[in-house]
Design a protein around this motif. Sequence first.
Motif, PDB file in Angstrom:
ATOM      1  N   LEU B  73      -3.356 -12.444  -9.292  1.00 20.15           N
ATOM      2  CA  LEU B  73      -2.058 -11.817  -9.554  1.00 20.15           C
ATOM      3  C   LEU B  73      -1.309 -12.639 -10.578  1.00 20.15           C
ATOM      4  O   LEU B  73      -1.192 -13.852 -10.433  1.00 20.15           O
ATOM      5  CB  LEU B  73      -1.251 -11.760  -8.253  1.00 20.15           C
ATOM      6  N   ILE B  82      -6.571  -8.047  -9.423  1.00 18.39           N
ATOM      7  CA  ILE B  82      -6.392  -7.754  -7.998  1.00 18.39           C
ATOM      8  C   ILE B  82      -7.330  -8.576  -7.117  1.00 18.39           C
ATOM      9  O   ILE B  82      -7.653  -8.169  -6.006  1.00 18.39           O
ATOM     10  CB  ILE B  82      -6.599  -6.256  -7.724  1.00 18.39           C
ATOM     11  N   GLN B  84      -7.048 -11.409  -5.287  1.00 21.31           N
ATOM     12  CA  GLN B  84      -6.580 -11.775  -3.939  1.00 21.31           C
ATOM     13  C   GLN B  84      -6.351 -10.554  -3.062  1.00 21.31           C
ATOM     14  O   GLN B  84      -6.518 -10.602  -1.848  1.00 21.31           O
ATOM     15  CB  GLN B  84      -5.272 -12.567  -4.026  1.00 21.31           C
ATOM     16  N   SER B  85      -5.948  -9.444  -3.704  1.00 17.17           N
ATOM     17  CA  SER B  85      -5.685  -8.225  -2.934  1.00 17.17           C
ATOM     18  C   SER B  85      -6.976  -7.685  -2.340  1.00 17.17           C
ATOM     19  O   SER B  85      -7.024  -7.296  -1.175  1.00 17.17           O
ATOM     20  CB  SER B  85      -5.052  -7.168  -3.828  1.00 17.17           C
ATOM     21  N   THR B  89      -7.869  -7.362   1.641  1.00 17.22           N
ATOM     22  CA  THR B  89      -8.301  -6.094   2.216  1.00 17.22           C
ATOM     23  C   THR B  89      -9.681  -6.221   2.859  1.00 17.22           C
ATOM     24  O   THR B  89      -9.933  -5.687   3.939  1.00 17.22           O
ATOM     25  CB  THR B  89      -8.294  -5.001   1.126  1.00 17.22           C
ATOM     26  N   ALA B 247       3.064 -10.375   4.155  1.00 19.49           N
ATOM     27  CA  ALA B 247       2.170 -10.358   3.000  1.00 19.49           C
ATOM     28  C   ALA B 247       2.939 -10.850   1.780  1.00 19.49           C
ATOM     29  O   ALA B 247       4.137 -10.614   1.648  1.00 19.49           O
ATOM     30  CB  ALA B 247       1.658  -8.943   2.755  1.00 19.49           C
ATOM     31  N   GLN B 249       4.192 -10.851  -1.879  1.00 18.42           N
ATOM     32  CA  GLN B 249       4.335  -9.976  -3.028  1.00 18.42           C
ATOM     33  C   GLN B 249       4.635 -10.882  -4.206  1.00 18.42           C
ATOM     34  O   GLN B 249       5.517 -11.708  -4.133  1.00 18.42           O
ATOM     35  CB  GLN B 249       5.462  -8.973  -2.797  1.00 18.42           C
ATOM     36  N   THR B 269      -2.457 -11.379   0.664  1.00 21.22           N
ATOM     37  CA  THR B 269      -1.903 -10.119   0.202  1.00 21.22           C
ATOM     38  C   THR B 269      -3.037  -9.112   0.344  1.00 21.22           C
ATOM     39  O   THR B 269      -4.138  -9.479   0.710  1.00 21.22           O
ATOM     40  CB  THR B 269      -1.371 -10.209  -1.231  1.00 21.22           C
ATOM     41  N   ALA B 270      -2.756  -7.831   0.089  1.00 21.24           N
ATOM     42  CA  ALA B 270      -3.807  -6.827   0.238  1.00 21.24           C
ATOM     43  C   ALA B 270      -3.574  -5.729  -0.781  1.00 21.24           C
ATOM     44  O   ALA B 270      -2.501  -5.654  -1.385  1.00 21.24           O
ATOM     45  CB  ALA B 270      -3.808  -6.256   1.653  1.00 21.24           C
ATOM     46  N   MET B 271      -4.564  -4.878  -0.972  1.00 22.74           N
ATOM     47  CA  MET B 271      -4.456  -3.825  -1.985  1.00 22.74           C
ATOM     48  C   MET B 271      -3.171  -3.000  -1.847  1.00 22.74           C
ATOM     49  O   MET B 271      -2.452  -2.835  -2.841  1.00 22.74           O
ATOM     50  CB  MET B 271      -5.684  -2.907  -1.919  1.00 22.74           C
ATOM     51  N   THR B 274      -0.111  -4.972  -3.061  1.00 21.41           N
ATOM     52  CA  THR B 274      -0.049  -5.130  -4.515  1.00 21.41           C
ATOM     53  C   THR B 274       0.389  -3.822  -5.175  1.00 21.41           C
ATOM     54  O   THR B 274       1.188  -3.819  -6.099  1.00 21.41           O
ATOM     55  CB  THR B 274      -1.425  -5.554  -5.043  1.00 21.41           C
TER      56      THR B 274
END
Lengths: 460, 323
Positions: B73, B82, B84-85, B89, B247, B249, B269-271, B274
């Motif tokens: 990110l 993406i 980490q997202s 997930t 999470a 941001q 964090t997750a999809m 994000t």
Amino acid sequence: MTATATAHRPDGRSPASSGIVAGFPAPVRGRIVGRLIDAVLATPFYIAGSIAGFDSVAGATIAAAGAAFVIWNQVWRVARSGASIGQSVLGIRLVDNASGAPLPLWRCAVREVVFLLLTVLTVVTLLRRDRRALHDLIAGSFASDAIAGDALRSARRVDDDTLRGLPGRRRRESDIRALFTGAAMLSLLITALIVFSLVAEAWTFVSNVELGSLWGTQWAPRFGEYDIKTLIVGSLIVTAVAMVVALPIGLGSAIYLSEYARPRVRKVLKPVLEILAGLPSVVVGFFALRWIAPNVVQRFFDAGIFSLMAAGLGVGLLTIPLMASISEDALTAVPRPLREASAGLGARKKTTTSRVVLPAAVSGLVAAFIVTVSRAIGETMVVFLAAGGGGNVATFTADPTEAGSTMTAAMAAQASGTDAVVGEALTFESLFFVGLVLFLVTLGLNLLADRFVRRVRQAY
Amino acid sequence: MKLGTVLPDQTRKDVERRLQRGGIDFGGFVFRLALVSCLVFALLVLLVLVADVFDRGFGVLTDRGLDFLSAPLRTRADEAGIFQSLRGTFWIGVFVVALAFPFGIGAAIYLEEYAPDNRLTRLIDVNIRNLAGVPSVVYGILGFSIFVKAADGFFPGSVGDHAGKTTAAAGVTLAVLVLPIVIITSAEAIRAVPREIREASYGVGATQWDTIRTNVLPYAAPGILTGTLLSLARALGEAAPLILVGAVQGRLGSRTGFFEPEQLSEQFTAMPITITDWATKPANSGFVENTAAAIIVLLVVVLLANAVAILLRNRFENKRAGR
């Protein structure tokens, strides 16, 4: 009564011929899974203890209870009945390697201690034909396949125990049943935890808040303004707009699928609704903000990019499949003879559908409506993104074309942005208060819907 | 063809016309058309949504390709990715599979195979259906006040502001969120197993568990798999509870690799998070295109799970029907 028979295994081997006297060795895979089950059973104590903190009195008590449970399960039970809960479920019985007799208590304890200290070295299990690991060798134990052993015994001697089920087999059944019962009870625990986590902080809010700050013009928890009607009206507007979309479209789709569509057409069209149901709400939120708002709302109304209406339309899309699937269930539950009687009297398909099928399914349709409303009230991300609900302040509005917030979006907004929930003294607790209101509203709606569904079941 | 005089004039005309295949049921036609258009509307919206997202985001994916998936990110749109997202997930999915599936299927087995018909069973039953209707954001509160605290105690290293706001807490929260769905769908699949199959198994001397393991579960497996896949898809697309669980941001360090379990005790964090974060950035910052690209990635994952589930079910429905 006693009878004898010779035991035959498919491969023609008996335990004695392979040099192992205490029975068939239990499969290694089962022993690993058994260990996992025993570990999972002990985890709740560990988690509860770490929440309380192991240095506190409560934490120490929980830790002691956990240790007692582990000793009861993995030592006491093994000495008494030959298996911990995990071992019993997987059909493993621990016995003395030389005699096949039950292990005494102290040797069970030695075995577990060695296992804890030298877990890694138990891979030696895989090298030996009798599958005895290091801790088995030290404690003189043997992990036998209880199911094969029992089968052998039953085949050799038929007596009352064989007919009733051998004690080990019966214990295994009841252990398995207990495990599944525990899994089902988990749902009660979850509800209890939800209520517990909501009520305590919400009560702090209710008992400390100034009544004057509950009635104003905006929901701004970080500035001590808690005008709850802003959020409730916001939720109502979004839900109303959503139902304008979801009710006709969902119901229409359901009627078509259950009354008109031929099986082949159905098979093609039904997945459309299911894919719609599978869309993540953030995706619909993005669509509502970047497509519905400029192309629908702003074209017909004088509105900004953020509006409750755009959010409502998005939520409506999201709830179409729910409305459709529950309505369809209600319609297909109407007995076929009702339709045939109607057709037999000369009614057209449309007349049969609207005068016979729909009235007969009305309870289920009402339930579908209520569940959909409940889902719409609980939807968060679409409002968060498309109604401007992501901000810290929501001003009271009853106009759908204006930006606003709902109970759900306000909760998410309060927790996002900064790392911690900060602000005026009761900011943090207000989150739980809104959560409790939301929980109670949806719970009430769901219980109501449940009542209608039950009425359908009673009728047919 | 002449009908008797018993019928009143109007009715006789109607009946004669019908017999001569004359006249169209106009009302019926309009009604049917309206019903079809409801489904067509749903289909159209779905198409517009997918087309709009692809229109905006496909360029980013073709231009940057793997870079978009593997970059962390960042604050500049053309550098942000993406990584980490996807990682968050993925780990949330692991938790759902490891926790919600076994406990959910276990509870379903209890309710369908073991539970006596008494008050407690009915309470559990009503409770599960209500849990399925509790808004996801409320599960966020549960995660925030129970699982985050638990994770704080569980991982001694994590202290300070971020204490406990870890991938593990998020994973457990979402596993709990989809648990009732797993239970309900699995119970339905188990209920559909014919009685004769169980009786045949008992008849040859199998115990209840033997029967469940070797007959009931294999027969119900496609149904259970469908339900579990749908609930996995639901968990992967859920954002609201993750926001409450904490999470991240914006910026997030990426110390651990994709599959390293150390991630469990780290911030996450997750999809969907994000996507939420990027979607609210100004329209001309280039993040709208990034958002759409991230949505395409998420949709591929989620809709693939859905499609597999639907196909599986249709296939087995056909098989059972003998087609």
